[in-house]
Structure formats: structure tokens, C-alpha cells
Design a protein around this motif. Sequence first.
Motif, short mmCIF file in Angstrom:
data_model
loop_
_atom_site.label_atom_id
_atom_site.label_comp_id
_atom_site.label_asym_id
_atom_site.label_seq_id
_atom_site.Cartn_x
_atom_site.Cartn_y
_atom_site.Cartn_z
N ALA A 715 61.33 4.01 -25.66
CA ALA A 715 62.26 3.23 -24.91
C ALA A 715 63.34 4.16 -23.90
O ALA A 715 63.87 4.10 -23.34
CB ALA A 715 63.56 2.33 -24.90
N ALA A 716 62.55 5.46 -24.80
CA ALA A 716 64.07 6.77 -24.15
C ALA A 716 62.85 7.17 -22.68
O ALA A 716 61.61 6.87 -22.76
CB ALA A 716 63.72 7.98 -24.77
N ALA A 717 63.92 7.91 -21.66
CA ALA A 717 63.82 7.99 -20.60
C ALA A 717 63.37 9.49 -20.62
O ALA A 717 63.73 10.51 -21.73
CB ALA A 717 65.02 8.00 -19.00
N SER A 718 61.94 9.81 -20.05
CA SER A 718 61.32 11.16 -19.80
C SER A 718 62.53 12.43 -19.27
O SER A 718 62.28 13.35 -19.54
CB SER A 718 60.18 11.35 -18.90
OG SER A 718 60.75 10.74 -17.07
N SER A 719 63.25 12.03 -18.56
CA SER A 719 64.61 12.95 -17.96
C SER A 719 64.91 13.60 -19.83
O SER A 719 64.99 14.56 -19.40
CB SER A 719 65.27 12.24 -17.12
OG SER A 719 66.15 11.45 -17.42
N SER A 720 65.26 12.60 -19.94
CA SER A 720 65.76 13.17 -21.61
C SER A 720 65.04 13.39 -22.56
O SER A 720 65.92 14.83 -23.28
CB SER A 720 66.13 11.16 -22.44
OG SER A 720 65.30 10.95 -23.13
N PHE A 750 54.12 6.81 -21.03
CA PHE A 750 55.56 6.10 -20.66
C PHE A 750 54.91 4.90 -19.89
O PHE A 750 54.11 5.29 -19.25
CB PHE A 750 56.03 7.25 -19.38
CG PHE A 750 56.27 8.78 -19.62
CD1 PHE A 750 57.82 8.80 -20.76
CD2 PHE A 750 55.71 9.79 -20.37
CE1 PHE A 750 58.59 9.72 -21.04
CE2 PHE A 750 56.62 10.58 -20.20
CZ PHE A 750 57.54 10.52 -21.38
N ARG A 753 57.71 2.74 -15.36
CA ARG A 753 59.36 2.69 -15.00
C ARG A 753 59.90 4.43 -15.79
O ARG A 753 61.03 4.65 -15.54
CB ARG A 753 60.14 1.73 -15.17
CG ARG A 753 59.93 0.47 -15.23
CD ARG A 753 61.14 -0.35 -14.77
NE ARG A 753 60.86 -1.75 -14.08
CZ ARG A 753 61.58 -2.81 -14.32
NH1 ARG A 753 62.41 -2.93 -15.31
NH2 ARG A 753 61.83 -3.68 -13.32
N GLY A 754 58.90 5.09 -16.70
CA GLY A 754 59.38 6.43 -16.59
C GLY A 754 60.26 6.05 -18.05
O GLY A 754 60.43 6.83 -19.01
N ALA A 755 59.79 5.40 -19.05
CA ALA A 755 60.10 4.91 -20.43
C ALA A 755 58.89 4.98 -21.80
O ALA A 755 57.91 4.64 -21.23
CB ALA A 755 61.30 3.12 -20.81
#
Length: 851
Positions: A715-720, A750, A753-755
Motif C-alpha cells: 500500500a506504499a505510494a510510488s513516490s515514497s 502498483f 492509483r500508484g499504491a
Amino acid sequence: MRRVGATLWASLVVLIALSASAPAAPLSASAPAPLSASAPAAPPAPYASAGPAITIYTDQLAGPAFMGLGVEFDPYDTLQPSQIDWPLITQRLDFMSPGFLRVVEPASDYFGGYDSAGDPTYRWTSPHVEELLSILSYAQSRGITVVLGDWANPLIGGDARIPADFIGDLRNTYGYTDIRYYDVMNEPNDDGTSCEFTCWEGIVKTVSAEFTRLGYDSWLALVGPDNSNSWDDTQSAQALDRTSGLDTDNPLDGDAWVTDTLQTIPGLIGAYDSHRYATIWGVENGVYGDQMRARREEISNLDAPAKPYFAGEVGLTARQTTPFAVRDPRMTPSLESLLDPSATSASTFVDSQPNITTFNYGIWMGDMMIQGIAAGLSGASAWDLDDAMHTGGGYGSENLKQWGFWNSLGGQDGYPTSDLAPRPWYYAWSVLSRAFPAGGEPLVVPGTGVPGLRVAAARIPDGRGYDLSLAIVNDSGTAHSITVAVPSVTGPLEMAQYDYFAAERPVDANDLPIPARMVQAQPASGITVQLPANGMVVMTSHGFGTVATLDQGTTMLLDDLRDWQLTYDHTRGLRFDHADPGEFNYAPSRVGTVGNRRQFLAYRAGQMTSFELKAYYATERTLRISAYGSEDGATWTPIDLASTEPAPTVGGHRMLAELLPSQPLPAGTNRLEIDLGPGTELAQVRIVAGRSGPACLASDLAAQKADSIGGVTLAAASSSILGLLGAPGVRDRHVWRYCVTGGGEVGVTFTRRGAVSLVSTTATGFRPGGIGLGTSLATLRHRYGDSGLRAVGRSWIVFSAGVVFIIRDGHVEAVALASPLLLSHDRSLLSAVKLALGSGPTTGGGPPAAP
């Protein structure tokens, strides 16, 4: 702070670095890959089966940009301008490609008195001046920098206009813009008692004032002190270096003039220089490199890191008995032990080099330069070009000084015809000069741990990328092999390899060196080189093939430890120390411990690629320092350290070690902790971060968090993830893949939504419940029982408690973590696994279907 692993005190290890762009298995240090398919068989001399391996970082520079290797090229004492073989000199200098020429033309030669108006006049048609103009024309046509100088005080009658107007005419009338440096006086400390330091200092001030008045300071810099130095690298002199310091080991003060200059007139000097005529023992035992490292630090601390420090003359000492006892009252009996160990009481001094024609002279000179380049020396001028250039050395009928690469009088006046041929040391010097050109950027190189085996390296800016050069010398009687890894050069690199071996020095029809072979190197994986006893190898891509785009850091954090402003955490048992600066090469501030307990300081910088620690410790004690890295500051992993050869300091009593990671930092190294023990002081921390390309994850993928693989959580975002681990090796809209140190990959898929919906690995470092890569299906079933497993699809994907095991041929091929939503839809799970493992499409088709 919680850590994985035990504390290490300056743990020094070796490895072969992996390419950041390829997940291939690592090369073995004991069985390195061949340099090329056409490489010749190893010579019959035995090589160490598993030599040392070192890692070099292209974003850790040893000093300012390189001036290059040069040579002394003066007007001739013996030949008229029409007698000089200019085509021969031009051909050989063109191949050498010197970074600069040191040219000495005294005012006593060019000054012609005063005209009726009282202005200086010059002897433009005298033989020496005509030859000077020819030398300057050659340098100008090739873009070679000139260091112009005088043998003695150029202020005839105290008149600073004499050298100033002459240099002005050379530039403004003749167009010689290649003159960039001026040396007011050759070896002023060896001028007896007629001109000691304060005398030379006064000359410099007078010349500087005149140059400033005329506006020369925008294009011409003064160099100094240009002091002579011999016999301060013997075993006895080295003992003085370790106790009373580098400024006490020479009867004529030697390089102590550098300290004097730094403490009196640093603002007048544009580049520092010294002469060095080394002993054989000093070269073979690395003393030259140790001393140059300390001087480089001293100049950086007392003046500026950007100011060059170069050797105005360099060679091996020719004197076999002391030149000081009979003519210099400063000679003291306590310094008798500093003589060259080869000295004999019956010998007399002759200003010619007895080893100049031997193969070994090339090894010694090459070793000196490799030591100097690795220590941050900015360049060196070989003494000298041609025997016929100067007289007074007792060689042959013309009383030549036999120091040259050749003798232009070969075949005449009783000199052998063979004197015209380039001597062996021309081969060594010229290939080093070509590989380490002006503008190159020498790199910090750790020691090999093998006596006599040394390495220098440089990156050379070349258009949109960089060239790479390596020089390796084995100045010992035993054959050795070594593996050098440069992790930032992630692709293949064509390099020319020059071999300077007693039995192999390939040349062309003009006796000019040619490569022994062309090598398709893989620097990131490691380049293995085998050297016979007393051999040197120079490898360079400069002028060959394509340039490299370096996967290195883009930002720098530089902390001179004057306060805590750049750290984000530290223990209270640390103190700043400003005492005894000479013992620390004049570093103005250092951090050390209070009491006997270990203390730490910590830094934060995103995506570190490398770091360098400058640490000092007492000569009679042990270096106590260790390092740890972390993604998020919660879990810390030890970082093994490699060190340069410890070097005695200018003020004595201390040793300097420059420490680097012994292997590439893994992706996600965002924090650095440095632990110090009693007796060790830290003077500088240099961290390079902001990695420009991908890197491999650490092999222990379970070290960060229990619910993650390599720090990646569901569930982490790609940006993180990008901020945590940096750029992946494979990056598509819906799948990223990172290589893992030691082999294998981590794949991340992912949602729209990028998660993160799934994270998988084919590496061995993630083994939930003891089950991982290579575990048999039978063991898996025994561990979880049939009720805890479920097959999905034809490839036997089974899972339990959110962990997915991918089976092939009855064994675990990969392990993954999947989101509950993905686990509830077999088709979407299969699609995500295929993407993560690289067996599905990485472009088009959209993400794995999920409700």
C-alpha cells in the motif's frame, strides 16, 4: 538506535562490486572474469590465486583538477637552435601529451641592460632566448600550460620590471598565452645562506606587487616555494615523520618551506610546488604518497582545497653521499642517518642519475606518480627531457647531466647511438601522462594491503560523460593480481591496456608505446589485472571508444566539524578539539570522544552513493571508527570500511586515514551513523548523495521491517518508495524492479492509483518462516501443512498468511507479499506476479486487473 550486526572497529574488507543495472550473479574474487577473450595467457611467474579487491567511487575526489604530468624543457646548454632535432622532440612530446612544461630561463640570459629612457631591454636574438621562443611556440600550438621560472633571483639590481616586462612581451607581443605560472626562484632553500626563507619571501612580494600593478594577476599565478627536497624518505626520516613530524626530516628544511609559505604569504601563491628526489627505499615503501597526502591536507586546511600542489621537479636521488656536510652549516650530525641507504663513503656526488637507463627506473618513477596522484598531488614535472639540455653532470665528453628520456647527442661526440632511443622510463612516464591528462580528476583510492601494490584512478570529463583511467604498479619482487571495481560505470567500457613489464613493452616503428591489448571492461563488476614482479599496468578509455555516463551522486554534504549544524543526531560524549593543529595537518576543528565509551554522530541525506571520513589517531594507538547505514533511522546495518594507507601528519604524533565504504552502498542508504572510539578524532565528513541512477538493494531484504521486502511495504505510494530507495533498474508505469547485492531482484507492482499491491524477490535474503529461494516443495508443505497452502494456476503459486511462494520444478523460485485484495483474485495475482518477475509485459496492457 537498533542495529543489525556487531560493532566493527575500522573493519577493512574487499569485494567485487555488482553492476547496478544487471541482476547477474557476482564475480568471485578468487576467479575473476577475463579482461577480454583475446587476452594472452598469464606469464609463467606465479600469481596470487586471490589477490586483493578494492572499490573506487567516482564521486570521491582526491584533490583539485589535475595539472597533468609534465617535463623539464629548457633552452639547451650544448646545442644551438639550428642543431636541435625539433621533429624528434615534437614527435615524442606529442605522444606523451604533457599537461604542462616547466621551462627555466634566467633573467641573466634575457636581460640586455637599459635603454636611454631607463627601461629594460632584452636579448631576443640570443641562442637561449630563440630556443625559449621555439619551446613556447610548441606549447602554444598544442595548448600546453607553461610554468616559466628563473634559476636565481630575477630582480637584477632589485628591479621587478626586468622579469615582469619580459613576460609581458612574451604574451602581448609574441602571443604566448600558454604561460600561466611563474616561479621566481629555483630551489631557494638550497641557495646556501645567501637567500633563506625571508629573502625569498621578499622577492615574491616584490614580484607579486609588480604583476598586480600591471594587471597580470588575471592570467598569471605565482608558484612556490619550489624548494629542493631529498633524503627525507629513508627509514630513519620516516621515523621522524611519525614523531616530530614532516617538517623536521631534512637538513635544508625541505618541504617545511611549504608550511612557512602557508603561514606567511598564502594569498600571493596561486599554486604550491616542491621538488622531490626520492630514495629507492622511500618509493618502494610508499613514503612519497604518505607525505604528499599530508601536504595536500595541510594546503587545503591553511589555504584552499582548490589550490594545486605539484612537484616542480621529480626524480630519484643521484647523490650517494651527503651534499650538505661540506658546504652547509645547517647540517647536523643527528641528520646523518637520513642519507640514501645505498650511500657509500667512497662515492662522490655527480649530478647524473646512475639508474636512468634501467627498466627499474621506470617502475620507481611510475610508482612515485601513482602514489602522488592517489594522494591528491596535482601534477609533476619529470627531470628532465634530454641529457643534452644541461651540462655539469660529468657524463661523457660534453659533461652532460644524464637525466633525460634520451640524449640528442647520441651517435656523436663519443656518445653511443643507443642514447637517441627513448629510455624505458619514457614508456612509463608517457603512458601515465596520456592516461592522466590535464583536467582529469584523481579519485580517492583505498590501500591494497599488499606491500608495493598500489593503484591510482581518475575520471576525465569528456563532453557529455567521462573517461576512466587506472594505473596499477607492483613495486615488489612477487607477482600479484588485483581486482578493481568502479560501481558507477555500469556498462561495458573499452579501455586500452599498456603493460610496462621487463619482458613486454610493445612499441611501434618509432619506439612509441602501443597498447598491449584492447579490453572490453566491466568496471562495475570488477577489472582483474595480473602483474609480474616489478610491473606496471595503465588502463584508460581516454581517446578510445565511447564515454561513460556515471551512476553517481549529484549533491554533496561536506562537514568540517566546526559545529553540529549539519548532523541530525549525536551523543553527548563528543567534544570539539582545536588544540595542536599541526598534528592534524592544520585541520582547525575535529570531533573526539570524552572518556572511554563509544560515541556517535549521524547524518541524513537521500540516496547516498559514497562517503569519505578523514580520521586521525595517535601513532601508538589503534584507529577506532565504524559506520552504519539506514533507510529510515530505525534499523541500522554495519558498513564495512576501507582505508587509504595511514599517513604521518605534518606535525607528527598522529596518523591520517581516509575511510570509504569497502563496497557499494545499497539503494535506500539515507542515513549514516559514525561511531568513534577513544583516541580517534574525526576532521571531515564528505557524503555524496542524490544518486543519478539505480542501485542494488542490500542482500538482507528482511532487515528493515517485518512486513516489507527491502523496505517496500504493501500500500506504499510510488513516490515514497522513490524517496526511500531511489530509481529502480527497470521502471514502468505499473512495475519497478531493483537488483539485489549478491544476485536476484525485488519486483514491485502498483495499482492504478500508484499504491503497492505486490512486492516479490528472487534473492536469497528474504526467508519468512525459514522458507525462501531454493526451498523444496516438500519442505514447504511440511512447514505449513496442506491446509495452509493453495495452488493458483499451472505454475504452483501457493501462499499462507499473506506470503506468496512461487514454485518451479518443485522448488521455491521467488517469494512475495501481496495485498489482501490481490490475494482474493487469482487472475489478478497471477498477472501481478508475472509483472514483478519480469515474465509479463512491462508496457501497455494496463495494470493487473483488480476490482
